[in-house]
Design a protein around this motif. Sequence first.
Motif, PDB file in Angstrom:
ATOM      1  N   ARG A 124       0.833  -1.210   0.000  1.00 24.60           N
ATOM      2  CA  ARG A 124       0.000   0.000   0.000  1.00 24.60           C
ATOM      3  C   ARG A 124       0.868   1.260   0.000  1.00 24.60           C
ATOM      4  O   ARG A 124       0.578   2.221  -0.711  1.00 24.60           O
ATOM      5  CB  ARG A 124      -0.916   0.005   1.215  1.00 24.60           C
ATOM      6  CG  ARG A 124      -2.082  -0.935   1.082  1.00 24.60           C
ATOM      7  CD  ARG A 124      -3.053  -0.765   2.252  1.00 24.60           C
ATOM      8  NE  ARG A 124      -3.944  -1.885   2.290  1.00 24.60           N
ATOM      9  CZ  ARG A 124      -4.209  -2.600   3.363  1.00 24.60           C
ATOM     10  NH1 ARG A 124      -3.662  -2.306   4.522  1.00 24.60           N
ATOM     11  NH2 ARG A 124      -5.040  -3.610   3.293  1.00 24.60           N
ATOM     12  N   ALA A 125       1.928   1.252   0.819  1.00 19.33           N
ATOM     13  CA  ALA A 125       2.820   2.418   0.883  1.00 19.33           C
ATOM     14  C   ALA A 125       3.476   2.667  -0.471  1.00 19.33           C
ATOM     15  O   ALA A 125       3.550   3.811  -0.934  1.00 19.33           O
ATOM     16  CB  ALA A 125       3.878   2.210   1.969  1.00 19.33           C
ATOM     17  N   LEU A 126       3.940   1.620  -1.119  1.00 19.64           N
ATOM     18  CA  LEU A 126       4.585   1.770  -2.419  1.00 19.64           C
ATOM     19  C   LEU A 126       3.604   2.299  -3.467  1.00 19.64           C
ATOM     20  O   LEU A 126       3.966   3.145  -4.281  1.00 19.64           O
ATOM     21  CB  LEU A 126       5.184   0.438  -2.875  1.00 19.64           C
ATOM     22  CG  LEU A 126       6.407  -0.042  -2.080  1.00 19.64           C
ATOM     23  CD1 LEU A 126       6.778  -1.458  -2.495  1.00 19.64           C
ATOM     24  CD2 LEU A 126       7.575   0.902  -2.266  1.00 19.64           C
ATOM     25  N   LYS A 127       2.366   1.831  -3.438  1.00 20.50           N
ATOM     26  CA  LYS A 127       1.367   2.318  -4.389  1.00 20.50           C
ATOM     27  C   LYS A 127       1.075   3.804  -4.190  1.00 20.50           C
ATOM     28  O   LYS A 127       0.758   4.506  -5.137  1.00 20.50           O
ATOM     29  CB  LYS A 127       0.071   1.510  -4.267  1.00 20.50           C
ATOM     30  CG  LYS A 127       0.148   0.159  -4.921  1.00 20.50           C
ATOM     31  CD  LYS A 127      -1.162  -0.594  -4.797  1.00 20.50           C
ATOM     32  CE  LYS A 127      -1.006  -1.989  -5.380  1.00 20.50           C
ATOM     33  NZ  LYS A 127      -2.214  -2.797  -5.219  1.00 20.50           N
ATOM     34  N   ARG A 128       1.170   4.264  -2.927  1.00 18.83           N
ATOM     35  CA  ARG A 128       0.949   5.688  -2.638  1.00 18.83           C
ATOM     36  C   ARG A 128       2.188   6.520  -2.937  1.00 18.83           C
ATOM     37  O   ARG A 128       2.185   7.725  -2.774  1.00 18.83           O
ATOM     38  CB  ARG A 128       0.562   5.871  -1.169  1.00 18.83           C
ATOM     39  CG  ARG A 128      -0.799   5.334  -0.798  1.00 18.83           C
ATOM     40  CD  ARG A 128      -1.197   5.748   0.615  1.00 18.83           C
ATOM     41  NE  ARG A 128      -0.245   5.340   1.627  1.00 18.83           N
ATOM     42  CZ  ARG A 128      -0.350   4.268   2.413  1.00 18.83           C
ATOM     43  NH1 ARG A 128      -1.396   3.484   2.294  1.00 18.83           N
ATOM     44  NH2 ARG A 128       0.568   3.991   3.307  1.00 18.83           N
ATOM     45  N   GLY A 129       3.292   5.841  -3.334  1.00 21.00           N
ATOM     46  CA  GLY A 129       4.539   6.555  -3.616  1.00 21.00           C
ATOM     47  C   GLY A 129       5.323   6.901  -2.365  1.00 21.00           C
ATOM     48  O   GLY A 129       6.201   7.757  -2.389  1.00 21.00           O
ATOM     49  N   GLU A 130       5.035   6.233  -1.267  1.00 20.79           N
ATOM     50  CA  GLU A 130       5.707   6.481   0.005  1.00 20.79           C
ATOM     51  C   GLU A 130       6.787   5.437   0.253  1.00 20.79           C
ATOM     52  O   GLU A 130       6.771   4.349  -0.326  1.00 20.79           O
ATOM     53  CB  GLU A 130       4.691   6.429   1.151  1.00 20.79           C
ATOM     54  CG  GLU A 130       3.581   7.432   1.043  1.00 20.79           C
ATOM     55  CD  GLU A 130       2.492   7.192   2.083  1.00 20.79           C
ATOM     56  OE1 GLU A 130       2.607   6.247   2.887  1.00 20.79           O
ATOM     57  OE2 GLU A 130       1.500   7.954   2.065  1.00 20.79           O
ATOM     58  N   GLU A 131       7.717   5.769   1.144  1.00 20.17           N
ATOM     59  CA  GLU A 131       8.714   4.794   1.575  1.00 20.17           C
ATOM     60  C   GLU A 131       8.021   3.775   2.482  1.00 20.17           C
ATOM     61  O   GLU A 131       7.239   4.159   3.354  1.00 20.17           O
ATOM     62  CB  GLU A 131       9.842   5.485   2.350  1.00 20.17           C
ATOM     63  CG  GLU A 131      10.765   6.294   1.468  1.00 20.17           C
ATOM     64  CD  GLU A 131      11.546   5.417   0.506  1.00 20.17           C
ATOM     65  OE1 GLU A 131      12.024   4.338   0.898  1.00 20.17           O
ATOM     66  OE2 GLU A 131      11.663   5.809  -0.673  1.00 20.17           O
ATOM     67  N   PRO A 132       8.289   2.499   2.306  1.00 23.80           N
ATOM     68  CA  PRO A 132       7.572   1.490   3.090  1.00 23.80           C
ATOM     69  C   PRO A 132       8.049   1.363   4.538  1.00 23.80           C
ATOM     70  O   PRO A 132       7.411   0.696   5.337  1.00 23.80           O
ATOM     71  CB  PRO A 132       7.826   0.196   2.325  1.00 23.80           C
ATOM     72  CG  PRO A 132       9.076   0.435   1.576  1.00 23.80           C
ATOM     73  CD  PRO A 132       9.111   1.906   1.269  1.00 23.80           C
ATOM     74  N   GLY A 133       9.168   1.985   4.890  1.00 24.82           N
ATOM     75  CA  GLY A 133       9.647   1.895   6.271  1.00 24.82           C
ATOM     76  C   GLY A 133      10.178   0.513   6.625  1.00 24.82           C
ATOM     77  O   GLY A 133      10.021   0.041   7.740  1.00 24.82           O
TER      78      GLY A 133
END
Length: 147
Positions: free
Chosen positions: A120-129
């Motif tokens: 989900r984070a990757l789809k939002r363009g965020e770092e997955p942590g």
Amino acid sequence: MSNDSAKSLDGAIGTHVNAIAYEVMDWATEALSAHVPADDLKKLKLASGEHLAALLTTSYLGIVPVAVDVHGGMDLVYRVADSDSDALSSLLGRNGVEFADFEVKSIPGDFREHDTAVSRALKRGEEPGTHWATSCQRTMSSRRPSR
């Protein structure tokens, strides 16, 4: 070894195990990439282990799949008739079969939840942590494993 580890091993005593030599896994890796389109291989779901299932079933059966799920069908389809071995159908537990189909399912739990959050984070363009690891590719022999 902890007591918990020893207890979990106790339940495995007498269990049937199949060992696959690394040369056969090398062959399966090369055979999959040589015979299954790269775009199809990329569609295997990592989270549910479809990529590992493809490697293991290819090495175990000694043949490559004739179909890989790209549109919601069976995950892996092998044409047993393509095998050089007459023993393959009985190895699968059924004589006279033409195809062996496999559907791979992921096990619910913490890893699955973590993997979903990463996706989900990757789809939002965020770092997955989380930390990522990459593997290196080896050049392998193209010979088919002997049975």
